[in-house]
Design a protein around this motif. Sequence first.
Motif, short mmCIF file in Angstrom:
data_model
loop_
_atom_site.label_atom_id
_atom_site.label_comp_id
_atom_site.label_asym_id
_atom_site.label_seq_id
_atom_site.Cartn_x
_atom_site.Cartn_y
_atom_site.Cartn_z
N PHE A 26 63.85 59.25 40.57
CA PHE A 26 63.16 59.54 39.31
C PHE A 26 64.07 60.37 38.41
CE2 PHE A 26 60.48 62.34 36.73
CZ PHE A 26 59.83 61.38 35.96
N PHE A 27 64.78 61.34 38.98
CA PHE A 27 65.72 62.12 38.18
C PHE A 27 66.84 61.23 37.64
CE2 PHE A 27 64.49 66.06 40.76
CZ PHE A 27 63.54 66.43 39.82
N GLY A 28 67.30 60.26 38.42
CA GLY A 28 68.29 59.30 37.94
C GLY A 28 67.73 58.44 36.82
N GLY A 31 67.63 60.53 33.72
CA GLY A 31 69.00 60.70 33.23
C GLY A 31 69.58 59.44 32.59
N SER A 32 69.07 58.27 32.96
CA SER A 32 69.60 57.04 32.39
C SER A 32 68.92 56.66 31.08
CB SER A 32 69.48 55.90 33.39
OG SER A 32 68.12 55.56 33.60
N ILE A 33 67.83 57.33 30.71
CA ILE A 33 67.13 56.99 29.46
C ILE A 33 67.99 57.26 28.23
CG2 ILE A 33 65.16 57.62 27.99
CD1 ILE A 33 63.50 57.82 30.55
N PRO A 34 68.65 58.42 28.10
CA PRO A 34 69.46 58.63 26.89
C PRO A 34 70.61 57.63 26.74
CG PRO A 34 69.13 60.71 28.01
CD PRO A 34 68.60 59.63 28.90
N ALA A 35 71.10 57.10 27.82
CA ALA A 35 72.20 56.14 27.75
C ALA A 35 71.75 54.82 27.12
CB ALA A 35 72.78 55.89 29.13
N PHE A 98 69.21 51.44 34.24
CA PHE A 98 67.85 51.92 34.01
C PHE A 98 66.84 51.13 34.84
CE2 PHE A 98 63.82 51.55 31.71
CZ PHE A 98 63.43 52.88 31.69
N LEU A 99 66.95 49.80 34.82
CA LEU A 99 66.02 48.97 35.59
C LEU A 99 66.17 49.19 37.09
CD1 LEU A 99 66.10 45.62 33.59
CD2 LEU A 99 64.29 47.33 33.66
N TRP A 100 67.40 49.40 37.56
CA TRP A 100 67.62 49.65 38.98
C TRP A 100 66.92 50.94 39.41
CZ3 TRP A 100 68.53 47.35 43.24
CH2 TRP A 100 68.99 48.03 44.34
N PHE A 101 67.09 52.00 38.62
CA PHE A 101 66.41 53.27 38.95
C PHE A 101 64.90 53.12 38.85
CE2 PHE A 101 70.48 55.58 38.03
CZ PHE A 101 70.60 56.14 39.29
N VAL A 107 59.47 51.47 44.19
CA VAL A 107 59.39 51.05 45.60
C VAL A 107 59.29 52.28 46.52
CG1 VAL A 107 60.72 49.99 47.49
CG2 VAL A 107 60.53 48.84 45.28
N TYR A 108 60.16 53.26 46.31
CA TYR A 108 60.10 54.46 47.14
C TYR A 108 58.80 55.21 46.96
CZ TYR A 108 65.11 54.05 48.14
OH TYR A 108 66.35 53.64 48.56
#
Length: 152
Positions: A26-28, A31-35, A98-101, A107-108
């Motif tokens: 979730f933290f990842g 973190g990927s949203i601004p990118a 983003f989609l991978w995270f 799933v987790y």
Amino acid sequence: MNKYQVVWLIIRLAGVYLAYLALITFFGLVGSIPALFTLPKIDADNKNANVAVNSNQTFRVQPISPSINYNASETAENNRKTNESITDKFKGENVTTFLWFLILTAVYGAAAWYLLRDGRILYRILNREEPQGLVKEKEAEVTALNLSDKQN
């Protein structure tokens, strides 16, 4: 502790571990949203450049001149195509990350929620033992010998 308590403990520990993984992914994800909303800065004039660091920790760009002189119109057109392909590739990589995270977090999180809240299916699988019918049939075969006829 008996077997059933140990199995519940194992299921709960697996749920806690998956909750930890969901939190980290979730933290990842955050973190990927601004990118997703940023693009690389491409300097079209200095496509081939070495970056050197001064003692003041500022960046200085030293252009490398190409050994072959191209036509200026072809070079500008190629730079635009290259810049567009780099931007598209950058956007695609950011969306993929983003989609991978997002998928891993879902799933987790779902697996952790199931194991911490219920986990009955896994509990039944881990507590499965040999069916008692097979053991009784084997005993019946052994005791089915008619030893009393042989003694007569």
